[in-house]
Design an enzyme around this catalytic site. Sequence first.
Site, PDB file in Angstrom:
ATOM      1  N   TYR A  96       0.826  -1.214   0.000  1.00 45.82           N
ATOM      2  CA  TYR A  96       0.000   0.000   0.000  1.00 45.82           C
ATOM      3  C   TYR A  96       0.858   1.260   0.000  1.00 45.82           C
ATOM      4  CZ  TYR A  96       0.857   0.623   5.083  1.00 45.82           C
ATOM      5  OH  TYR A  96       1.426   0.808   6.319  1.00 45.82           O
ATOM      6  N   CYS A  97       0.251   2.350  -0.507  1.00 52.16           N
ATOM      7  CA  CYS A  97       0.805   3.701  -0.373  1.00 52.16           C
ATOM      8  C   CYS A  97      -0.257   4.532   0.337  1.00 52.16           C
ATOM      9  CB  CYS A  97       1.208   4.297  -1.717  1.00 52.16           C
ATOM     10  SG  CYS A  97      -0.147   4.532  -2.886  1.00 52.16           S
ATOM     11  N   PHE A  98      -0.257   5.841   0.181  1.00 51.30           N
ATOM     12  CA  PHE A  98      -1.190   6.635   0.976  1.00 51.30           C
ATOM     13  C   PHE A  98      -2.640   6.461   0.526  1.00 51.30           C
ATOM     14  CE2 PHE A  98      -3.370  10.677   2.094  1.00 51.30           C
ATOM     15  CZ  PHE A  98      -3.344  10.495   3.467  1.00 51.30           C
ATOM     16  N   SER A 104       1.854   2.945  -5.142  1.00 46.65           N
ATOM     17  CA  SER A 104       1.697   1.497  -4.981  1.00 46.65           C
ATOM     18  C   SER A 104       1.502   0.810  -6.335  1.00 46.65           C
ATOM     19  CB  SER A 104       0.535   1.179  -4.040  1.00 46.65           C
ATOM     20  OG  SER A 104      -0.661   1.786  -4.482  1.00 46.65           O
ATOM     21  N   TYR A 125      -3.436   3.416   2.537  1.00 56.38           N
ATOM     22  CA  TYR A 125      -3.388   3.683   3.974  1.00 56.38           C
ATOM     23  C   TYR A 125      -4.651   4.405   4.440  1.00 56.38           C
ATOM     24  CZ  TYR A 125      -2.229   6.300   8.213  1.00 56.38           C
ATOM     25  OH  TYR A 125      -2.265   6.861   9.464  1.00 56.38           O
TER      26      TYR A 125
END
Length: 367
Positions: A96-98, A104, A125
């Site tokens: 995952y990324c933000f 991602s 996230y």
Amino acid sequence: MQELPQSDDFKSIVLNNTPLIDVRAPIEFNKGAFKNCVNLPLMNDEERHLVGIKYKEHGNVEAIKLGHKLVKDEIKESRVKAWCDYKMQHPNALLYCFRGGQRSKISQEWMRESKIDITRLRGGYKAFRSYLMREIEESPKHFKPIIIGGRTGSGKTILLKDIKNSIDLEGLANHRGSSFGRKITPQPTQINFENALAYDLIQKLDYGFKELYFEDEGKYVGGVCIPKEFAEYLSSAPLIILETPESQRIEITFDEYVVQAQTSYKSHFEKNALQEWAKDIGEAMKRINRRLGLERYKVVCELFEDALNEQMKNNSLNLYKTWVKYLLNEYYDPMYDYQIEKNASRIVFRGNSEEILSYVKEKSSGI
């Protein structure tokens, strides 16, 4: 290009303790992340900062170009290798990324180029974090809380570990929940504490528990705050009082405040561990100065100094028990008596550890 897999089955992630790869920059990760995750960033803090400036000044396309320019060749190769190695070691890992967007997705694409497939979190996230906070907010609909109270040193945390349908807020907060409760290792961030609490709640409620036991806490456990509505729900819950003889309370407190604490300091500091511990105890005593009053503060400091000198001279810890007894009698017990008088109507049971465990077993027999 084939669509890359995504998942928003957040409950499954929690129940299975799924490993996660967080590709956000370290500055983001350090503010808050999830259990069972590792930070293997696509961009480091400086690279992210530069790309952010480019995005603000020239838009998304130019920002992506700069990102590819900054993360290429050996840098790109090392980061992709780190992701792939982790995925090989943890086959069910997710990424995952933000927001579950470009970072991602780029990471996924680069891993696929290396013949490693991975699923990313839909919404990243932000979506997972929202899910966890929502679960905390809605959890009071699904369980009845019961609070374990008792004087300082009565062994509440020890007892809680023997109750399977319990949640150890002090353990999650890495703090003993008292003026002398700070540990040498840092507390989690507020976000990490909340995330860990959500994990524990979701797992316990999925098991089918209708009652959950907690230690009696205030709104704060050290420097972290129990979510407001959740704390209010606990504050009116039935109260069980653990009754422990003073001699045993002294031993338990002595073991926590002195024996275990000094062992922890020795493992953390190569030199001057005892001095560092004593300095922190001194700061803790200063924090309770006003409540103790001048005369009792002077006595408690003198008792501690006597015990410290005895340890340095004869390698004996016994005098610390006199200091502990004074702290219990003159500081902790009066506060406890005041609080318990205010909450007398909530008390549903009193007893020692064995009696409380029998009471809990009887109440839980239908689960």
